[in-house]
Scaffold this motif. Structure first.
Motif, short mmCIF file in Angstrom:
data_model
loop_
_atom_site.label_atom_id
_atom_site.label_comp_id
_atom_site.label_asym_id
_atom_site.label_seq_id
_atom_site.Cartn_x
_atom_site.Cartn_y
_atom_site.Cartn_z
N PHE A 24 9.02 62.07 -25.98
CA PHE A 24 8.77 61.39 -24.71
C PHE A 24 7.37 61.65 -24.18
O PHE A 24 6.80 60.81 -23.47
CB PHE A 24 9.83 61.81 -23.68
N VAL A 25 6.78 62.78 -24.53
CA VAL A 25 5.41 63.07 -24.12
C VAL A 25 4.45 62.05 -24.74
O VAL A 25 3.64 61.41 -24.06
CB VAL A 25 5.00 64.50 -24.51
N GLY A 26 4.57 61.87 -26.06
CA GLY A 26 3.73 60.90 -26.75
C GLY A 26 4.00 59.48 -26.32
O GLY A 26 3.08 58.66 -26.22
N PHE A 27 5.28 59.18 -26.05
CA PHE A 27 5.65 57.83 -25.64
C PHE A 27 4.95 57.44 -24.33
O PHE A 27 4.40 56.34 -24.21
CB PHE A 27 7.17 57.73 -25.46
N PHE A 28 4.93 58.33 -23.36
CA PHE A 28 4.31 58.00 -22.07
C PHE A 28 2.79 57.94 -22.18
O PHE A 28 2.14 57.13 -21.50
CB PHE A 28 4.76 58.99 -21.00
#
Length: 429
Positions: free
Chosen positions: A338-342
């Motif tokens: 989710f870090v990379g996704f955002f």
């Protein structure tokens, strides 16, 4: 006073940039099933073209053209560097560090290529305005030979250029050279760029019309639903933005003729139907499994750059096995959590925001013509945050498209260098 004689590379700089981009794009194709030959070909074509564009810029510097550019509106660039930085850091937790490193290096290499390509384009347009480089023309002439090769190959070497699918029930252009949907995306970009060339009112419409016809042939032969939808959407938007009434009528008439055939033969093609379309050819169940069974195991930072599982493939309880997610945003979610996704999501938002702010830019239509097929492809295939493909290369072009501007202030030494260049440009030494 005679004009200074230009070196050969400068006289043919536009052709040189077209050839470099052509070879760069062609470097993403698989020309043979012999692995070592394919690897050598891709190294030469991709890294070689990056080396060539750097060499061209060095020639300009040696010729006396100094760097007059500065970066503006850099948030999209900052977020992309954050994405690359997170991908680099993921080598330490990747489920296959070697594969992650290889994919990251290919993405970074194309990023470097695009940066220097823009540097060369702006250098030419600043110091040699009579040789103005138009990216619409460069993209059209770089992509057209590739599309033409596939059109000719579909007739001359069908066994090599076609791929059997559904156990032989369906045959699509692309073969093992390139995924048919990726090829369809390239064709839709060519068609859109060719249409932009027609809009220029410079009388050079015959080549552009031929390019549009070639693009339509490829779209039919690849049977790519997403690419066809993207192409029709681009044309619709660009036609509405045009102030040429006759051209609007002609293009809307063409779309009206093509649409019924396209809907019947490509979107609701035999062996598929409404159910297949609604499930996006089985992708929706696969994405559901990725969310329910995959990302929950590594929610924050994922499985590592371009990895979607602990093994090479992910297979849900009720899905087919897949090595990639067929959705670039799902891919980055699995890769970097989710870090990379955002980070990736905000990078896209900020890139589009930059384009919205540049309302008067001559490249506004170029942005539209490139972003629509690239983004549609990103929802169904590798996309802009997926395994190495030319969709990533094109996205990097869009990132840099509105980032450069000419500096307003120069040091006394720089001003002297600029005067010296203008003097040397006019006379033979």
């Amino acid at each position: 006073m005679r004009k200074r004689k230009e070196p050969f590379w400068l006289r043919h700089i536009k052709l040189l940039l077209i050839v470099i981009l052509f070879i760069k794009i062609a470097g993403y194709f698989t020309i043979t099933d012999v692995k070592i030959i394919t690897q050598i070909y891709k190294i030469i074509s991709r890294i070689g073209m990056t080396g060539c564009i750097i060499l061209v810029l060095m020639q300009f510097r040696a010729y006396g053209c100094m760097d007059t550019l500065r970066l503006k509106n850099t948030l999209p660039l900052i977020f992309y560097v954050l994405y690359l930085g997170l991908g680099f850091a993921s080598f330490s937790w990747s489920t296959d560090p070697g594969y992650s490193a290889l994919q990251w290096l290919m993405t970074f290499e194309s990023f470097v290529f695009v940066y220097f390509y823009f540097k060369v384009v702006y250098t030419v347009n600043t110091f040699f305005p009579e040789k103005h480089i138009d990216l619409v023309e460069v993209f059209t002439k770089s992509i057209f030979p590739i599309i033409l090769i596939f059109v000719i190959g579909s007739f001359a070497l069908p066994d090599f250029f076609y791929r059997e699918m559904r156990g032989g029930e369906e045959i699509r252009l692309g073969g093992w050279i390139m995924n048919p949907n990726e090829l369809g995306m390239l064709a839709s970009i060519l068609g859109a760029m060719a249409y932009l060339n027609i809009m220029k009112k410079d009388g050079k419409w015959l080549f552009s019309l031929l390019a549009i016809v070639a693009a339509l042939v490829i779209l039919v032969l690849t049977s790519s639903r997403s690419s066809l939808i993207g192409f029709l959407l681009i044309l619709g938007i660009l036609i509405l933005r045009s102030d040429q009434r006759k051209l609007k009528i002609a293009m809307f008439a063409l779309m009206a003729l093509v649409a019924p055939f396209a809907i019947k033969e490509i979107i609701f093609k035999e062996g598929g139907g409404v159910e297949e379309v609604m499930s996006m050819t089985g992708r929706l169940p696969f994405w559901t499994a990725l969310l329910n069974e995959g990302i929950v195991k590594e929610p924050f930072f994922g499985y590592g750059f371009m990895r979607i599982n602990y093994e090479d493939y992910f297979q849900g309880l009720n899905t087919y096995p897949g090595k990639m997610t067929h959705n670039t945003f799902m891919q980055v979610l699995m890769n970097l959590g989710f870090v990379g996704f955002f980070v990736a999501l905000w990078q896209v938002i900020l890139t589009i925001r930059n384009a919205v702010k540049e309302r008067t830019s001559p490249y506004r239509n170029f942005f539209i013509a490139l972003i629509i097929p690239v983004m549609i492809n990103s929802f169904t295939e590798f996309g802009i945050f997926g395994d190495a493909n030319y969709g990533i290369l094109f996205w990097q072009f869009l990132i840099f498209l509105f980032l450069f501007e000419k500096r307003e202030h120069f040091t006394s030494l720089e001003k002297a260098a600029l005067r010296r260049f203008e003097q040397n440009k006019k006379v033979v030494p």
